[in-house]
Design a protein around this motif. Structure first.
Motif, PDB file in Angstrom:
ATOM      1  N   ASN A  82       0.787  -1.234   0.000  1.00 32.76           N
ATOM      2  CA  ASN A  82       0.000   0.000   0.000  1.00 32.76           C
ATOM      3  C   ASN A  82       0.820   1.284   0.000  1.00 32.76           C
ATOM      4  O   ASN A  82       0.260   2.369  -0.081  1.00 32.76           O
ATOM      5  CB  ASN A  82      -0.928   0.025   1.221  1.00 32.76           C
ATOM      6  CG  ASN A  82      -1.893  -1.128   1.211  1.00 32.76           C
ATOM      7  OD1 ASN A  82      -2.487  -1.442   0.191  1.00 32.76           O
ATOM      8  ND2 ASN A  82      -2.042  -1.778   2.349  1.00 32.76           N
ATOM      9  N   ILE A  83       2.137   1.170   0.131  1.00 31.13           N
ATOM     10  CA  ILE A  83       2.992   2.351   0.235  1.00 31.13           C
ATOM     11  C   ILE A  83       4.056   2.323  -0.859  1.00 31.13           C
ATOM     12  O   ILE A  83       4.781   1.344  -1.010  1.00 31.13           O
ATOM     13  CB  ILE A  83       3.676   2.425   1.621  1.00 31.13           C
ATOM     14  CG1 ILE A  83       2.643   2.453   2.738  1.00 31.13           C
ATOM     15  CG2 ILE A  83       4.590   3.649   1.696  1.00 31.13           C
ATOM     16  CD1 ILE A  83       3.241   2.301   4.132  1.00 31.13           C
ATOM     17  N   ALA A  84       4.135   3.418  -1.604  1.00 27.46           N
ATOM     18  CA  ALA A  84       5.171   3.574  -2.626  1.00 27.46           C
ATOM     19  C   ALA A  84       6.185   4.610  -2.155  1.00 27.46           C
ATOM     20  O   ALA A  84       5.880   5.474  -1.334  1.00 27.46           O
ATOM     21  CB  ALA A  84       4.557   4.022  -3.948  1.00 27.46           C
ATOM     22  N   MET A 113      -2.481   3.004  -9.130  1.00 26.35           N
ATOM     23  CA  MET A 113      -1.834   1.703  -8.975  1.00 26.35           C
ATOM     24  C   MET A 113      -2.218   1.019  -7.659  1.00 26.35           C
ATOM     25  O   MET A 113      -1.770  -0.082  -7.384  1.00 26.35           O
ATOM     26  CB  MET A 113      -0.314   1.864  -9.074  1.00 26.35           C
ATOM     27  CG  MET A 113       0.147   2.322 -10.451  1.00 26.35           C
ATOM     28  SD  MET A 113       1.872   2.877 -10.472  1.00 26.35           S
ATOM     29  CE  MET A 113       2.733   1.311 -10.421  1.00 26.35           C
ATOM     30  N   GLY A 114      -3.027   1.701  -6.846  1.00 25.52           N
ATOM     31  CA  GLY A 114      -3.509   1.107  -5.606  1.00 25.52           C
ATOM     32  C   GLY A 114      -2.755   1.503  -4.356  1.00 25.52           C
ATOM     33  O   GLY A 114      -3.060   1.015  -3.268  1.00 25.52           O
ATOM     34  N   TYR A 115      -1.790   2.373  -4.484  1.00 24.08           N
ATOM     35  CA  TYR A 115      -1.068   2.835  -3.306  1.00 24.08           C
ATOM     36  C   TYR A 115      -1.937   3.831  -2.534  1.00 24.08           C
ATOM     37  O   TYR A 115      -2.689   4.597  -3.123  1.00 24.08           O
ATOM     38  CB  TYR A 115       0.250   3.506  -3.693  1.00 24.08           C
ATOM     39  CG  TYR A 115       1.267   2.564  -4.272  1.00 24.08           C
ATOM     40  CD1 TYR A 115       1.809   1.539  -3.499  1.00 24.08           C
ATOM     41  CD2 TYR A 115       1.691   2.687  -5.591  1.00 24.08           C
ATOM     42  CE1 TYR A 115       2.748   0.667  -4.034  1.00 24.08           C
ATOM     43  CE2 TYR A 115       2.630   1.819  -6.122  1.00 24.08           C
ATOM     44  CZ  TYR A 115       3.156   0.817  -5.336  1.00 24.08           C
ATOM     45  OH  TYR A 115       4.092  -0.045  -5.857  1.00 24.08           O
ATOM     46  N   ARG A 116      -1.771   3.829  -1.212  1.00 29.25           N
ATOM     47  CA  ARG A 116      -2.514   4.750  -0.369  1.00 29.25           C
ATOM     48  C   ARG A 116      -1.623   5.819   0.256  1.00 29.25           C
ATOM     49  O   ARG A 116      -2.119   6.752   0.884  1.00 29.25           O
ATOM     50  CB  ARG A 116      -3.249   3.981   0.736  1.00 29.25           C
ATOM     51  CG  ARG A 116      -4.349   3.096   0.179  1.00 29.25           C
ATOM     52  CD  ARG A 116      -5.286   2.608   1.239  1.00 29.25           C
ATOM     53  NE  ARG A 116      -4.676   1.691   2.160  1.00 29.25           N
ATOM     54  CZ  ARG A 116      -4.996   0.404   2.288  1.00 29.25           C
ATOM     55  NH1 ARG A 116      -5.930  -0.107   1.542  1.00 29.25           N
ATOM     56  NH2 ARG A 116      -4.380  -0.357   3.157  1.00 29.25           N
ATOM     57  N   GLU A 117      -0.320   5.660   0.093  1.00 24.67           N
ATOM     58  CA  GLU A 117       0.624   6.602   0.708  1.00 24.67           C
ATOM     59  C   GLU A 117       1.901   6.643  -0.117  1.00 24.67           C
ATOM     60  O   GLU A 117       2.314   5.635  -0.691  1.00 24.67           O
ATOM     61  CB  GLU A 117       0.939   6.119   2.130  1.00 24.67           C
ATOM     62  CG  GLU A 117       1.932   6.945   2.889  1.00 24.67           C
ATOM     63  CD  GLU A 117       2.287   6.322   4.250  1.00 24.67           C
ATOM     64  OE1 GLU A 117       3.328   6.717   4.797  1.00 24.67           O
ATOM     65  OE2 GLU A 117       1.543   5.457   4.751  1.00 24.67           O
ATOM     66  N   LEU A 118       2.517   7.830  -0.157  1.00 23.04           N
ATOM     67  CA  LEU A 118       3.846   7.993  -0.744  1.00 23.04           C
ATOM     68  C   LEU A 118       4.803   8.404   0.358  1.00 23.04           C
ATOM     69  O   LEU A 118       4.447   9.204   1.232  1.00 23.04           O
ATOM     70  CB  LEU A 118       3.850   9.074  -1.822  1.00 23.04           C
ATOM     71  CG  LEU A 118       3.445   8.671  -3.223  1.00 23.04           C
ATOM     72  CD1 LEU A 118       3.469   9.884  -4.150  1.00 23.04           C
ATOM     73  CD2 LEU A 118       4.333   7.583  -3.776  1.00 23.04           C
ATOM     74  N   ARG A 119       6.007   7.866   0.309  1.00 24.96           N
ATOM     75  CA  ARG A 119       7.071   8.245   1.240  1.00 24.96           C
ATOM     76  C   ARG A 119       8.307   8.614   0.441  1.00 24.96           C
ATOM     77  O   ARG A 119       8.475   8.208  -0.702  1.00 24.96           O
ATOM     78  CB  ARG A 119       7.410   7.092   2.188  1.00 24.96           C
ATOM     79  CG  ARG A 119       6.326   6.815   3.190  1.00 24.96           C
ATOM     80  CD  ARG A 119       6.773   5.797   4.200  1.00 24.96           C
ATOM     81  NE  ARG A 119       5.691   5.491   5.124  1.00 24.96           N
ATOM     82  CZ  ARG A 119       5.752   4.555   6.043  1.00 24.96           C
ATOM     83  NH1 ARG A 119       6.847   3.834   6.187  1.00 24.96           N
ATOM     84  NH2 ARG A 119       4.726   4.341   6.833  1.00 24.96           N
ATOM     85  N   LEU A 120       9.193   9.334   1.096  1.00 25.18           N
ATOM     86  CA  LEU A 120      10.466   9.670   0.473  1.00 25.18           C
ATOM     87  C   LEU A 120      11.470  10.049   1.539  1.00 25.18           C
ATOM     88  O   LEU A 120      11.097  10.390   2.661  1.00 25.18           O
ATOM     89  CB  LEU A 120      10.306  10.827  -0.519  1.00 25.18           C
ATOM     90  CG  LEU A 120       9.948  12.187   0.077  1.00 25.18           C
ATOM     91  CD1 LEU A 120      11.172  13.077   0.155  1.00 25.18           C
ATOM     92  CD2 LEU A 120       8.850  12.829  -0.731  1.00 25.18           C
TER      93      LEU A 120
END
Length: 161
Positions: A82-84, A113-120
């Motif tokens: 769920n996290i990209a 694409m179905g991700y619910r959160e982005l991190r970096l």
């Protein structure tokens, strides 16, 4: 999906899924690496390989100007189901809005694409990046993955709504 930024009736920036192995992509990745090394002393290559973009849940994008020249790049790759993770964001700053156009494209693509959160992750001393992400709704979180225990690193997250 395609994102186009139009200013005063003129198409300035187009962003779309691209080939991370293309010569345009390679040129921008190298420009980013040189810039990161100048800012932070580290070119950032240790936490990213182009080969990682072959994952079905990964995406490489290029921003192009009105003449079709690649002027920016960015990627998302899976951290969890769920996290990209946002990687290799770069703008040559030849026109205003490249980073915003890339970020809009990558956020929309990640959501589709179905991700619910982005991190970096980036470095505290990379003020331009830190300010850019904060301005675009990213909040600081505890360092994750390869950034754990690295005091020079700062990590961000944004829920995808």
């Amino acid at each position: 999906m395609l994102v186009t930024l139009i200013l005063q009736g003129i198409t300035m920036i187009t962003v779309e899924k691209s080939d991370p192995f293309s010569s345009e992509s390679h040129r921008l990745i190298e420009m980013l690496s040189v810039e990161l090394a100048a800012i932070t002393g580290d070119n950032g290559k240790s936490n990213f390989t182009v080969e990682a973009m072959s994952d079905d849940k990964a995406l490489w994008a290029l921003a192009k100007n009105s003449h079709g020249k690649a002027i920016g790049c960015g990627a998302i790759r899976p951290l969890t189901q769920n996290i990209a993770e946002l990687k290799r964001m770069f703008s040559d700053r030849s026109v205003s809005g490249i980073g915003g156009a890339l970020l809009t494209f990558l956020e929309k693509s990640a959501k589709e694409m179905g991700y619910r959160e982005l991190r970096l992750g980036t470095r505290h001393m990379n003020y331009r990046a830190v300010n850019f992400y904060e301005k675009n709704g990213y909040i600081r979180i505890e360092n994750y993955g390869p950034y754990i225990g690295r005091t020079e690193a700062v990590c961000f997250s944004k829920p995808l709504r």
